[in-house]
Motif scaffolding. Structure first.
Motif, PDB file in Angstrom:
ATOM      1  N   CYS A  71      49.099  37.957  37.881  1.00 21.22           N
ATOM      2  CA  CYS A  71      47.639  37.879  37.820  1.00 21.22           C
ATOM      3  C   CYS A  71      47.053  39.064  37.049  1.00 21.22           C
ATOM      4  CB  CYS A  71      47.048  37.810  39.225  1.00 21.22           C
ATOM      5  SG  CYS A  71      47.347  36.235  40.060  1.00 21.22           S
ATOM      6  N   ARG A  72      47.633  40.233  37.255  1.00 21.42           N
ATOM      7  CA  ARG A  72      47.162  41.414  36.514  1.00 21.42           C
ATOM      8  C   ARG A  72      47.387  41.208  35.013  1.00 21.42           C
ATOM      9  NH1 ARG A  72      46.202  46.681  38.674  1.00 21.42           N
ATOM     10  NH2 ARG A  72      44.978  47.786  37.112  1.00 21.42           N
ATOM     11  N   PHE A  73      48.541  40.664  34.649  1.00 24.28           N
ATOM     12  CA  PHE A  73      48.842  40.390  33.243  1.00 24.28           C
ATOM     13  C   PHE A  73      47.855  39.375  32.660  1.00 24.28           C
ATOM     14  CE2 PHE A  73      50.903  37.295  30.392  1.00 24.28           C
ATOM     15  CZ  PHE A  73      51.117  38.094  29.281  1.00 24.28           C
ATOM     16  N   LEU A  74      47.611  38.291  33.395  1.00 23.03           N
ATOM     17  CA  LEU A  74      46.712  37.253  32.894  1.00 23.03           C
ATOM     18  C   LEU A  74      45.294  37.776  32.726  1.00 23.03           C
ATOM     19  CD1 LEU A  74      47.964  34.234  35.040  1.00 23.03           C
ATOM     20  CD2 LEU A  74      48.359  34.611  32.582  1.00 23.03           C
ATOM     21  N   ASP A  75      44.848  38.595  33.660  1.00 25.90           N
ATOM     22  CA  ASP A  75      43.510  39.179  33.545  1.00 25.90           C
ATOM     23  C   ASP A  75      43.430  40.106  32.339  1.00 25.90           C
ATOM     24  OD1 ASP A  75      40.797  39.872  34.651  1.00 25.90           O
ATOM     25  OD2 ASP A  75      41.745  41.848  34.758  1.00 25.90           O
ATOM     26  N   HIS A  76      44.475  40.917  32.140  1.00 27.13           N
ATOM     27  CA  HIS A  76      44.505  41.814  30.988  1.00 27.13           C
ATOM     28  C   HIS A  76      44.508  41.018  29.684  1.00 27.13           C
ATOM     29  CE1 HIS A  76      45.483  45.348  28.575  1.00 27.13           C
ATOM     30  NE2 HIS A  76      46.440  44.622  28.004  1.00 27.13           N
ATOM     31  N   ARG A  77      45.270  39.939  29.669  1.00 29.19           N
ATOM     32  CA  ARG A  77      45.374  39.098  28.472  1.00 29.19           C
ATOM     33  C   ARG A  77      44.031  38.490  28.097  1.00 29.19           C
ATOM     34  NH1 ARG A  77      47.023  33.569  27.401  1.00 29.19           N
ATOM     35  NH2 ARG A  77      48.319  33.448  25.496  1.00 29.19           N
ATOM     36  N   ALA A  78      43.262  38.075  29.104  1.00 30.76           N
ATOM     37  CA  ALA A  78      41.983  37.412  28.853  1.00 30.76           C
ATOM     38  C   ALA A  78      40.791  38.364  28.897  1.00 30.76           C
ATOM     39  CB  ALA A  78      41.772  36.292  29.870  1.00 30.76           C
ATOM     40  N   GLN A  79      41.036  39.584  29.402  1.00 30.20           N
ATOM     41  CA  GLN A  79      39.952  40.580  29.504  1.00 30.20           C
ATOM     42  C   GLN A  79      38.766  40.029  30.288  1.00 30.20           C
ATOM     43  OE1 GLN A  79      40.037  44.035  28.076  1.00 30.20           O
ATOM     44  NE2 GLN A  79      42.138  43.313  28.405  1.00 30.20           N
ATOM     45  N   THR A  80      39.061  39.501  31.478  1.00 21.87           N
ATOM     46  CA  THR A  80      38.007  38.872  32.281  1.00 21.87           C
ATOM     47  C   THR A  80      37.494  39.747  33.424  1.00 21.87           C
ATOM     48  OG1 THR A  80      39.864  37.679  33.318  1.00 21.87           O
ATOM     49  CG2 THR A  80      38.483  36.448  31.802  1.00 21.87           C
ATOM     50  N   GLY A  81      38.088  40.904  33.652  1.00 19.83           N
ATOM     51  CA  GLY A  81      37.539  41.839  34.625  1.00 19.83           C
ATOM     52  C   GLY A  81      37.786  41.507  36.077  1.00 19.83           C
ATOM     53  N   LEU A  82      38.908  40.823  36.373  1.00 16.80           N
ATOM     54  CA  LEU A  82      39.214  40.519  37.774  1.00 16.80           C
ATOM     55  C   LEU A  82      39.725  41.741  38.530  1.00 16.80           C
ATOM     56  CD1 LEU A  82      40.911  37.001  37.482  1.00 16.80           C
ATOM     57  CD2 LEU A  82      38.571  37.536  38.215  1.00 16.80           C
ATOM     58  N   TYR A  83      39.994  42.814  37.803  1.00 20.42           N
ATOM     59  CA  TYR A  83      40.390  44.095  38.412  1.00 20.42           C
ATOM     60  C   TYR A  83      39.399  45.160  37.960  1.00 20.42           C
ATOM     61  CZ  TYR A  83      44.817  41.755  39.455  1.00 20.42           C
ATOM     62  OH  TYR A  83      45.766  40.885  39.918  1.00 20.42           O
ATOM     63  N   PRO A  84      38.171  45.099  38.469  1.00 22.71           N
ATOM     64  CA  PRO A  84      37.107  45.980  37.972  1.00 22.71           C
ATOM     65  C   PRO A  84      37.411  47.452  38.262  1.00 22.71           C
ATOM     66  CG  PRO A  84      36.420  44.873  39.979  1.00 22.71           C
ATOM     67  CD  PRO A  84      37.717  44.241  39.572  1.00 22.71           C
ATOM     68  N   GLU A  85      37.281  48.267  37.245  1.00 23.42           N
ATOM     69  CA  GLU A  85      37.614  49.686  37.390  1.00 23.42           C
ATOM     70  C   GLU A  85      36.744  50.380  38.427  1.00 23.42           C
ATOM     71  OE1 GLU A  85      38.123  53.684  34.596  1.00 23.42           O
ATOM     72  OE2 GLU A  85      37.732  51.723  33.685  1.00 23.42           O
ATOM     73  N   ILE A  86      35.481  49.966  38.535  1.00 20.35           N
ATOM     74  CA  ILE A  86      34.550  50.660  39.415  1.00 20.35           C
ATOM     75  C   ILE A  86      34.939  50.532  40.890  1.00 20.35           C
ATOM     76  CG2 ILE A  86      32.944  48.720  39.685  1.00 20.35           C
ATOM     77  CD1 ILE A  86      30.668  50.794  39.494  1.00 20.35           C
TER      78      ILE A  86
END
Length: 201
Positions: A71-86
């Motif tokens: 899931c982390r890879f897929l979010d990074h690939r699509a740049q959708t922000g499912l792991y928000p830095e804030i």
């Protein structure tokens, strides 16, 4: 890319929902394998030596496994922000809580399915359910404000975990005394990504 999956695994569903939510569903071929803890599919072992699903076979790199990694890879690939830095560590902790619920719930199924009937330990099963119950109470008391925020991987993981409890452990009535969490789940379960990934069996 190819996603190795098996049955109604909540970990696989988390990846499938993530694929929908990041508009990458059609970019991945889904391959059904056998994921028995006793006799795993040789194709699965070749992709993931631990023999667990899901596993994502990439065209341009090593196979990824563990739903959190995928899931982390897929979010990074699509740049959708499912792991928000804030609120990254809050999100990761909620995801880990959801995964813990899934893990305990799956282990109960395994205990009943793969052990001889005379060796099934009800004490062990109740110990696993106690983990689920404590986690649900923690989410109900500490995480509702997060769940009502912008969607992230914690939302997806928790929704898949709760839906798996409905699917395999409905008799446990996890909603009792957790009205706010039950209401949240009902709303999230109505998302197109959840409807599209409902298990058949």
């Amino acid at each position: 890319m190819k996603l190795l999956k098996a049955g109604p695994s909540p970990f696989v569903r988390k990846v499938l929902v993530t694929l929908h939510e990041t508009d990458q569903y059609d970019a991945v071929e889904q391959v059904q394998v056998t994921a028995s803890p006793l006799t795993p599919d040789p194709n699965l072992i070749a992709a993931n030596p631990v023999g667990k699903i899901p596993a994502l076979i990439r065209d341009d790199g090593p196979t990824l496994y563990d739903s959190r990694v995928i899931c982390r890879f897929l979010d990074h690939r699509a740049q959708t922000g499912l792991y928000p830095e804030i609120r990254q560590f809050d999100t990761l902790t909620l995801e880990a809580t959801a995964d813990g619920i899934m893990d305990a719930a799956v282990l109960i199924v395994y205990e009943e399915r793969f052990r001889p009937a005379d060796k099934v330990s009800m004490e062990w099963i109740e110990g696993q359910w106690a983990k689920v119950s404590r986690a649900l109470d923690a989410v109900s008391t500490r995480w509702m404000s997060h769940l009502h925020g912008r969607i992230d991987i914690g939302h997806i993981g928790m929704a898949c975990a709760l839906s798996y409890l409905d699917f395999r452990h409905d008799a446990r009535k996890w909603r009792t005394g957790r009205d706010a969490l039950a209401e949240w789940h009902a709303g999230f379960a109505a998302r197109p990504s959840m409807i599209a990934t409902e298990p058949d069996t």
